[in-house]
Design an enzyme around this catalytic site. Structure first.
Site, short mmCIF file in Angstrom:
data_model
loop_
_atom_site.label_atom_id
_atom_site.label_comp_id
_atom_site.label_asym_id
_atom_site.label_seq_id
_atom_site.Cartn_x
_atom_site.Cartn_y
_atom_site.Cartn_z
CD GLU A 275 -7.47 1.82 -1.62
OE1 GLU A 275 -6.82 0.81 -1.25
OE2 GLU A 275 -7.33 2.95 -1.14
NE ARG A 276 -6.98 -6.47 -4.59
CZ ARG A 276 -5.87 -7.15 -4.94
NH1 ARG A 276 -5.95 -8.18 -5.76
NH2 ARG A 276 -4.69 -6.76 -4.49
CB CYS B 77 -5.65 4.55 -3.95
SG CYS B 77 -4.92 2.93 -4.29
N GLY B 78 -2.36 5.28 -2.97
CA GLY B 78 -1.00 5.52 -3.44
C GLY B 78 -0.64 4.73 -4.67
CB CYS C 80 -0.91 0.00 1.22
SG CYS C 80 -1.92 1.48 1.38
#
Length: 290
Positions: A199-200, A209-210, A76
């Site tokens: 996001e899953r 989300c990076g 992440c």
């Protein structure tokens, strides 16, 4: 068994996490169940994921990342930036550090509230994938930036039903069985790229989300020749920057840069058998690291 657990809530450009330190290896419980309990926004602390710091024989520490649904999330980007700042402030590592996640060593630098994280080289790039069935018609590019992402360009993000379309793409048979994260992007007139991500593992839209920002940057660099760095404006309104080298379809030296903030700290009582937070007040710390 009930255990007293110290935690830290952090935010990486709006992507929020619960950070738990386990450098002594004494946290003996199922981390997936712990993630579900802590990340619940109704009965827990509330977060997109759980970050656990543990010892590593070849780096300053090992980062384990669990999604809010308890699934092991792999890498992440924003979580890595948050855990790097936590490690520096807590004295686990210096401002220039190396940490392990999955089978890869990541290098990070902390400067004030900002963290620059060296990411894995993107892989598995496939452009022009068309998804078409009874419930979905969409086209985009796939790339793995430490997590699998499908990037879809839009004329306006304000008109996108991220939850419905994102879920349909995330569970599409093309990406089975692992599924993928879904990024909707819009090129703005000031050169900034706006991005919204489903996001899953969180199974909803997150504020940032990076790995998604990296995916969007490299996809648009390939498509339009965008130069490094690419600035992306995430759903929280913050901006992150993605640096890279690009040569004939191959990206390298990828860096993700942005804010990593402490939100609050506290203690709670967790029941390892019931897998729930015990019905007692969370004791918040009055001193937040800076």
């Amino acid at each position: 068994m009930k255990i007293r657990l110290h935690f830290t809530k952090m935010s990486g450009a709006g992507n929020d996490f619960v950070v738990v330190e386990n450098m002594n290896g004494e946290l003996l419980c199922d981390k997936d169940a712990l993630a579900v309990a802590l990340c619940s926004r109704h009965t827990g602390i509330g977060a997109d994921g759980l970050l656990v710091l543990e010892r590593s024989p070849r780096a300053d520490f090992f980062m384990s990342y669990y999604n809010a649904d308890g699934s092991y999330g792999g890498m992440c980007g924003n979580g890595g930036r948050c855990v790097a700042r936590y490690a520096y402030v807590s004295g686990i590592a210096g401002p220039d550090m190396t940490f392990e996640a999955l089978d890869h060593l990541y290098h990070a630098q902390v400067v004030g509230n900002d963290v620059r994280l060296h990411m894995k080289d993107p892989s598995r790039f496939t452009n022009g994938i068309r998804l078409s069935d009874s419930s979905l018609t969409s086209e985009g590019d796939f790339v793995d930036t430490g997590a699998p992402h499908f990037v879809i360009e839009q004329e306006s993000l304000d008109n996108v039903d991220v939850l419905t379309l994102g879920r349909a793409v995330r569970f599409h048979s093309t990406f089975a069985p692992e599924g993928c994260n879904v990024d909707f992007v819009e090129r703005l007139q000031d050169g900034v790229v706006a991005i919204r991500t489903y996001e899953r593992g969180v199974e909803t839209e997150t504020l940032a989300c990076g790995t998604g920002c990296v995916a969007a940057a490299v996809v648009l660099a390939h498509r339009y020749g965008l130069l490094s760095p690419v600035t992306l404006r995430v759903r929280s309104g913050e901006e992150v920057r993605v640096y890279f080298r690009y040569d004939r379809g191959h990206w390298s030296d990828v860096l993700l840069e942005g804010s990593a903030h402490f939100v609050f700290q506290g203690d709670l009582l967790y029941d390892t058998e019931a897998r729930t937070i015990v019905d007692s007040p969370i004791i918040l710390s009055h001193s937040i690291p800076t």
